[in-house]
Design a protein around this motif. Structure first.
Motif, PDB file in Angstrom:
ATOM      1  N   LEU A 234       0.880  -1.194  -0.103  1.00  0.00           N
ATOM      2  CA  LEU A 234      -0.136  -0.042   0.025  1.00  0.00           C
ATOM      3  C   LEU A 234       0.799   1.306  -0.054  1.00  0.00           C
ATOM      4  N   LEU A 235       0.619   2.133  -0.758  1.00  0.00           N
ATOM      5  CA  LEU A 235       1.264   3.453  -1.144  1.00  0.00           C
ATOM      6  C   LEU A 235       0.408   4.512  -0.626  1.00  0.00           C
TER       7      LEU A 235
ATOM      8  N   PRO B 243      -2.005   4.640 -13.389  1.00  0.00           N
ATOM      9  CA  PRO B 243      -2.014   3.010 -14.012  1.00  0.00           C
ATOM     10  C   PRO B 243      -0.763   2.408 -13.854  1.00  0.00           C
ATOM     11  N   ALA B 244       0.437   3.207 -14.001  1.00  0.00           N
ATOM     12  CA  ALA B 244       1.666   2.404 -13.743  1.00  0.00           C
ATOM     13  C   ALA B 244       1.789   2.125 -12.099  1.00  0.00           C
TER      14      ALA B 244
ATOM     15  N   ASP C 246       1.910  -2.255  -9.355  1.00  0.00           N
ATOM     16  CA  ASP C 246       2.381  -2.884  -8.101  1.00  0.00           C
ATOM     17  C   ASP C 246       2.020  -2.665  -6.774  1.00  0.00           C
ATOM     18  N   PHE C 247       1.068  -1.410  -6.842  1.00  0.00           N
ATOM     19  CA  PHE C 247       0.463  -0.852  -5.441  1.00  0.00           C
ATOM     20  C   PHE C 247      -0.869  -0.753  -5.303  1.00  0.00           C
TER      21      PHE C 247
ATOM     22  N   ASP D 253       2.833   0.743   3.428  1.00  0.00           N
ATOM     23  CA  ASP D 253       4.242   0.097   3.171  1.00  0.00           C
ATOM     24  C   ASP D 253       5.240   1.364   3.001  1.00  0.00           C
ATOM     25  N   ILE D 254       4.917   2.149   2.192  1.00  0.00           N
ATOM     26  CA  ILE D 254       5.752   3.253   1.988  1.00  0.00           C
ATOM     27  C   ILE D 254       4.656   4.738   1.760  1.00  0.00           C
TER      28      ILE D 254
END
Length: 353
Positions: free
Chosen positions: A186-187, A208-209, A213-214, A253-254
């Motif tokens: 999770l960002l 979208p990018a 991943d997140f 997470d970040i």
């Protein structure tokens, strides 16, 4: 019973450290009163806690041209009269000021009424309101040791009080709050209580990018929600968050964040790997740039200036932050942080005698 007046407003960063002191102040037998602006964010935050709240007229001291520069001085003068009347009514033993333009009339009134004043500066260099208010202060607490050199004999390095509830968050509750079931990291994007337009735009451009991943929780500021992005799987935007913030921090997470001093101190205390994007010198007095540079030097944060943001650079920075997250956590664990709440409450108790 001892009485204390707390003051601070304009942004959440000028209020949350005051909130962090409340439990200990009550344990020490203080009756707490709060003076802020009539319509600022502090009014809602404090009234929700059941603390007696008094709103006064407030004006902003600007370095740039605005028609309000002709009317705000009269609001400040009115606020001074209102604050002095409140001081005589409340009869506090001590006053604590966290900063923001509303505090100038309050600390001035306190000093005129012979009430000891403790002010707190979170940033590396004091803002205009705090610089004016410091002349009325008995002691001046600061967040960065580098600030002490400009404070004279009044200065004391305490750090910033952190709300205890932030340490009680639940990752599971945070993901449930935003409806995430994916196991992707999770960002959390935090633009502050007033939001960050440049950061908001940059994050949405690479969404979208990022979502490959997140999962992304985007605190974009009041009035800055873009409804065209609603309903995108793995992305939730929230104007402002208070009670659930502890759970979102726990789930994160970040973090991408502005570099306001209170915000970055919370990230340090919670050991959250972070990418700081400070307000530019064109849009501020440059305090966030100094804050971010200090945290970058200590290995607590990655830093990207607004002028450096491109879709490619921001995406690359986020991925690098996640890949190297453990090293940032290790550096934050090694940091020597004092218990700011205890130091400040002890000082307030001594001055209230």
């Amino acid at each position: 019973m001892k009485k204390i007046v707390l003051t601070g407003g304009g942004t959440a960063g000028h209020v949350t450290p005051n909130i962090a002191l409340l439990d200990r102040l009550k344990e020490e037998g203080f009756e707490v009163h709060y003076i802020g602006s009539k319509e600022g964010i502090e009014k809602q935050l404090i009234e929700n806690l059941g603390i007696p709240y008094y709103g006064i007229s407030s004006g902003k001291l600007r370095r740039y041209f605005s028609l309000k520069n002709f009317t705000d001085p009269f609001r400040v003068l009115k606020g001074c009269a209102e604050a002095k009347k409140l001081m005589k009514q409340i009869k506090p033993d001590v006053c604590f000021s966290k900063g923001g333009f509303v505090t100038v009339p309050v600390v001035r009134a306190a000093a005129k009424c012979k009430v000891p004043v403790v002010s707190h500066e979170s940033d590396m260099t004091p803002g205009l309101a705090n610089r004016i208010g410091m002349r009325y202060a008995t002691r001046i607490c600061c967040n960065f040791p580098e600030t002490l050199s400009g404070l004279g004999t009044k200065g004391i390095h305490t750090g910033t009080p952190i709300r205890k509830e932030l340490f009680t968050g639940s990752s599971e509750a945070g993901r449930s709050f935003v409806g995430f079931t994916s196991e992707k990291p999770l960002l959390l994007v935090v633009g502050g209580s007033t939001g960050a337009v440049r950061v908001n735009e940059a994050v949405r451009k690479i969404l979208p990018a990022l979502l490959e991943d997140f999962c992304v929780v985007h605190l974009c500021g009041k009035g800055k929600v873009d409804e065209s992005y609603n309903g995108i799987e793995g992305y939730v935007q929230i104007a402002y968050c208070d009670k659930e913030m502890k759970d979102l921090f726990a789930a994160a997470d970040i973090v991408i964040s502005r570099a306001g001093a209170n915000a970055i101190c919370e990230l340090l205390a919670l050991r959250k790997p972070n990418l700081l994007i400070p307000l530019s010198a064109e849009a501020s007095r440059g305090d966030q740039i100094l804050n971010a540079a200090s945290f970058e030097k200590q290995g607590f944060s990655m830093v990207m200036q607004e002028s450096e943001i491109t879709e490619e650079s921001l995406l690359a920075a986020v991925k690098k932050l996640y890949q190297e997250r453990d090293s940032f956590v290790d550096n934050m664990r090694k940091s020597e942080t004092s218990d700011a709440t205890e130091m400040i409450v002890k000082l307030l108790c001594e001055l209230a005698k």
